[in-house]
Scaffold this active site. Structure first.
Site, PDB file in Angstrom:
ATOM      1  N   ALA A   1       9.013  -4.962   0.765  1.00 62.95           N
ATOM      2  CA  ALA A   1      10.046  -4.144   0.388  1.00 62.95           C
ATOM      3  C   ALA A   1      11.225  -4.898   0.028  1.00 62.95           C
ATOM      4  O   ALA A   1      12.027  -4.214  -1.013  1.00 62.95           O
ATOM      5  CB  ALA A   1      10.243  -3.277   1.923  1.00 62.95           C
TER       6      ALA A   1
ATOM      7  N   SER B   1      15.293 -13.570   7.878  1.00 63.79           N
ATOM      8  CA  SER B   1      15.102 -14.608   8.665  1.00 63.79           C
ATOM      9  C   SER B   1      13.544 -15.468   8.712  1.00 63.79           C
ATOM     10  O   SER B   1      12.564 -14.393   8.680  1.00 63.79           O
ATOM     11  CB  SER B   1      15.353 -14.597  10.097  1.00 63.79           C
ATOM     12  OG  SER B   1      14.994 -15.574  11.055  1.00 63.79           O
TER      13      SER B   1
ATOM     14  N   ILE C   1       5.119  -7.634   8.422  1.00 64.44           N
ATOM     15  CA  ILE C   1       3.785  -7.048   8.480  1.00 64.44           C
ATOM     16  C   ILE C   1       2.684  -7.435   7.555  1.00 64.44           C
ATOM     17  O   ILE C   1       1.687  -7.902   7.799  1.00 64.44           O
ATOM     18  CB  ILE C   1       3.801  -5.558   7.940  1.00 64.44           C
ATOM     19  CG1 ILE C   1       4.767  -4.991   9.175  1.00 64.44           C
ATOM     20  CG2 ILE C   1       2.445  -4.747   8.195  1.00 64.44           C
ATOM     21  CD1 ILE C   1       4.221  -4.701  10.412  1.00 64.44           C
TER      22      ILE C   1
ATOM     23  N   LYS D   1      -8.296  -3.638  -9.231  1.00 64.64           N
ATOM     24  CA  LYS D   1      -8.942  -2.603  -8.541  1.00 64.64           C
ATOM     25  C   LYS D   1      -9.208  -1.144  -9.202  1.00 64.64           C
ATOM     26  O   LYS D   1      -8.267  -0.613  -9.751  1.00 64.64           O
ATOM     27  CB  LYS D   1      -7.758  -2.428  -7.370  1.00 64.64           C
ATOM     28  CG  LYS D   1      -8.336  -1.037  -6.296  1.00 64.64           C
ATOM     29  CD  LYS D   1      -7.209  -0.889  -5.294  1.00 64.64           C
ATOM     30  CE  LYS D   1      -7.704   0.095  -4.271  1.00 64.64           C
ATOM     31  NZ  LYS D   1      -6.598   0.603  -3.319  1.00 64.64           N
TER      32      LYS D   1
ATOM     33  N   PRO E   1     -12.068   7.041  -7.062  1.00 64.59           N
ATOM     34  CA  PRO E   1     -11.915   6.326  -8.359  1.00 64.59           C
ATOM     35  C   PRO E   1     -10.620   6.487  -8.857  1.00 64.59           C
ATOM     36  O   PRO E   1      -9.830   7.558  -8.668  1.00 64.59           O
ATOM     37  CB  PRO E   1     -12.915   6.969  -9.530  1.00 64.59           C
ATOM     38  CG  PRO E   1     -13.046   8.184  -9.166  1.00 64.59           C
ATOM     39  CD  PRO E   1     -12.781   8.266  -7.711  1.00 64.59           C
TER      40      PRO E   1
ATOM     41  N   VAL F   1      20.396 -11.107  12.101  1.00 70.87           N
ATOM     42  CA  VAL F   1      21.638 -10.369  12.186  1.00 70.87           C
ATOM     43  C   VAL F   1      21.875 -10.273  13.782  1.00 70.87           C
ATOM     44  O   VAL F   1      20.984  -9.633  14.317  1.00 70.87           O
ATOM     45  CB  VAL F   1      21.552  -8.893  11.340  1.00 70.87           C
ATOM     46  CG1 VAL F   1      22.680  -7.994  11.743  1.00 70.87           C
ATOM     47  CG2 VAL F   1      21.493  -9.069   9.810  1.00 70.87           C
TER      48      VAL F   1
ATOM     49  N   LEU G   1       8.720   0.419   5.550  1.00 69.26           N
ATOM     50  CA  LEU G   1       8.502   0.962   6.842  1.00 69.26           C
ATOM     51  C   LEU G   1       9.657   1.182   7.490  1.00 69.26           C
ATOM     52  O   LEU G   1       9.356   1.882   8.592  1.00 69.26           O
ATOM     53  CB  LEU G   1       7.874  -0.500   7.557  1.00 69.26           C
ATOM     54  CG  LEU G   1       6.664  -1.055   6.913  1.00 69.26           C
ATOM     55  CD1 LEU G   1       5.929  -2.011   7.645  1.00 69.26           C
ATOM     56  CD2 LEU G   1       5.539   0.223   6.630  1.00 69.26           C
TER      57      LEU G   1
ATOM     58  N   THR H   1      -1.048   3.293   0.206  1.00 68.31           N
ATOM     59  CA  THR H   1       0.020   3.977  -0.369  1.00 68.31           C
ATOM     60  C   THR H   1       1.510   3.360   0.080  1.00 68.31           C
ATOM     61  O   THR H   1       2.478   3.566  -0.160  1.00 68.31           O
ATOM     62  CB  THR H   1       0.157   5.283   0.099  1.00 68.31           C
ATOM     63  OG1 THR H   1       0.230   5.426   1.489  1.00 68.31           O
ATOM     64  CG2 THR H   1      -1.030   6.125  -0.757  1.00 68.31           C
TER      65      THR H   1
ATOM     66  N   ILE I   1       2.847   0.278  -0.648  1.00 67.58           N
ATOM     67  CA  ILE I   1       3.688  -0.398  -1.708  1.00 67.58           C
ATOM     68  C   ILE I   1       4.307   0.830  -2.775  1.00 67.58           C
ATOM     69  O   ILE I   1       5.258   0.690  -2.994  1.00 67.58           O
ATOM     70  CB  ILE I   1       2.848  -1.520  -2.334  1.00 67.58           C
ATOM     71  CG1 ILE I   1       2.820  -2.523  -1.468  1.00 67.58           C
ATOM     72  CG2 ILE I   1       3.675  -1.954  -3.682  1.00 67.58           C
ATOM     73  CD1 ILE I   1       1.928  -3.819  -2.061  1.00 67.58           C
TER      74      ILE I   1
END
Length: 505
Positions: free
Chosen positions: A17, A41, A47, A80, A102, A191, A339, A350, A352
């Site tokens: 992200a 960091s 994830i 894909k 598909p 932070v 996220l 979904t 990304i």
């Protein structure tokens, strides 16, 4: 007149992200109008399970000027053509049920949405062939073949669509190279202090454990499920969707690649959730998504490790999550992307897409330094609609399972579902129509594939087709099926095509 323009953008968090956001801002910031700084960091893990994408990824890759061959090489990517769902409707004759979602379209180049009605009518008139035999992407995927969509709209190959599988960590590193080459500054650190303006409540500074002080006009929260800014500082509430999507944990583990790479993702249903399989050039990504209410972590790990294609390359990594979204993804001068804005399990790849959806909306609504409430409000409205439409599509998979009697699936079969999903199901089963708004991510072919795969059947079709003699309609579809079989036979294997594209010019 005072300068109202944004001069400093600070992105909190790296990973997919953060570096997607940085790469996009760096690309559009030409000539430079503002500074972009990303703080992350190395001690904080990411994830990193979002290794499968959907065709909207092309918009982002084109936006930032990604070179496909280099991208494929550096991220160990594969192509894909869609997603295979195994066991979602139990077993038949001792074998698990299978259906394919598909990418691309059903039917011929000129069929568009009318193909669904052609096929429904033909089935009623005795056509023996499955709808899957009229999807070029499905046929190619199951034969391990691949080809890109043809630019000629009259070609059968124009009906193809595709996305990618890739290593999320390598993708973030690839984007980091591009972003830093275009002027993005990276700061290493965690932070420790967040400062806000005493009157406006805007975030003004982030201070790291190393003492670095980062001032900004606009802050993008890419801190993942921690949501440090949007949740921790701005206290944006969370709308919980776990009553519709009850899985709350995932285990991820890579294994050795032991066969040719197939050009599709696989999602296999289990008693307490489902397992993903994502083929890459150098390994295969695997994971188990499950409900902790019906399975322990040990039981899920045992099932995952017992169903790998090859030897595991690591120990399973546990991720705890809650499905839902932030009630406001943009508050004052903080925008949440990824996220931190919400979580939907990766059943339809979904994650990304929702990152790039947030980026696209941020670019189109890029604010002045005052960050007007109206701008934030518009972002929140359209992003919420995006999340909700994807949510409903995912719920369809859980709600319409057949032949599964385990507690998780019985719960899902009996649960009330969002009103919009109920309307779509009723409309399709009565009329054969798939009713979508113009902005929904998943279009007719996707809904048709999953509705059919999950056992919904249409009782009627568009009556305008009655102007066409029944025999002529059946003959057309039989001829089209033959054409598709011949066309897919001309495609190279997926791995052969991949090697060709990645070869040095």
């Amino acid at each position: 007149m005072s300068d109202r323009r944004i001069r400093k953008v600070v992105i909190l968090g790296g990973g997919t992200a953060g570096w997607m956001t940085a790469a996009a801002l760096a690309k559009v910031n030409t000539p430079p109008q503002f500074e972009v700084t990303l703080i992350e960091s190395e001690e904080i893990g990411i994830i990193g399970v979002g290794e499968a994408t959907i065709p909207t990824i092309h918009w982002f890759n084109n936006l930032i000027g990604l070179d496909e061959a280099r991208f494929l090489r550096e991220t160990m990517a594969t192509f894909k053509l869609g997603i295979e769902f195994v066991g979602w409707n139990g077993t038949s004759g001792g074998n698990p049920s299978r259906y394919f979602h598909p990418f691309g379209r059903y039917g011929g180049p000129a069929d568009a949405q009318m193909f669904v009605h052609r096929w429904i009518r033909a089935r009623q008139d005795g056509l023996p062939h499955s709808h899957e035999e009229y999807s070029l992407a499905t046929l190619a995927a199951r034969m391990g073949k691949f080809g890109p969509p043809a630019p000629d709209p009259n070609s059968l190959f124009s009906t193809l669509g595709h996305a990618y599988h890739f290593d999320a960590g390598l993708y973030a590193a690839h984007l980091r190279q591009l972003a830093e080459a275009r002027g993005v500054k990276r700061v290493e650190g965690k932070v420790e202090r967040i400062e806000r303006h005493p009157e406006t409540g805007f975030v003004t500074h982030l201070t790291t454990h190393r003492g670095d002080v980062l001032a900004g006009d606009l802050f993008v929260d890419c801190s993942g499920l921690r949501a440090l800014l949007i949740g921790g500082v701005m206290e944006s509430g969370f709308e919980d969707w776990s009553h519709w999507l009850p899985c709350d944990r995932a285990l991820a583990v890579p294994c050795e690649r032991v066969a040719d790479t197939l050009p599709y993702t696989r999602a296999t249903a289990h008693a307490f959730g489902w397992q993903w399989r994502i083929p890459l050039q150098h390994r295969t990504g695997n994971g188990m998504v499950y409900s902790s209410q019906v399975a322990s972590d040990d039981a899920a790990a045992h099932a995952l490790m017992a169903n790998l294609d090859g030897p595991a390359l690591a120990e399973p990594r546990l991720v705890r999550f809650q499905t839902g979204r932030r009630r406001q993804a943009w508050v004052k001068n903080v925008v949440a992307i990824g996220l931190s804005s919400g979580f939907l399990e990766p059943l339809e790849s979904t994650s990304i897409h929702l990152i790039q959806s947030g980026i696209a909306k941020l670019l189109s609504l890029f604010p002045s330094r005052e960050c007007p409430e109206e701008t934030a409000g518009q972002f929140n409205r359209v992003f919420a609609t995006d999340m909700e439409s994807v949510r409903d599509f995912l719920v369809l998979h859980y709600r319409r399972t057949q032949g599964r009697e385990e507690p998780l699936w019985r719960h899902c079969q009996a649960m009330a579902v969002p009103e919009g999903l109920t309307w779509k199901e009723r409309h399709f089963t009565r009329t054969g129509r798939i009713v979508l708004s113009t902005d929904e991510l998943f279009r007719d072919a996707s809904w048709f594939a999953v509705m059919m795969g999950q056992g919904l059947r249409a009782a009627d079709y568009n009556p305008l087709l009655d102007t066409l003699p029944a025999a002529e309609n059946v003959t057309y579809l039989q001829h089209l099926r033959d054409q598709m079989a011949k066309a897919v036979a001309t495609l190279p294997s997926h791995d052969a095509y991949l090697r060709r594209v990645m070869a040095p010019a």
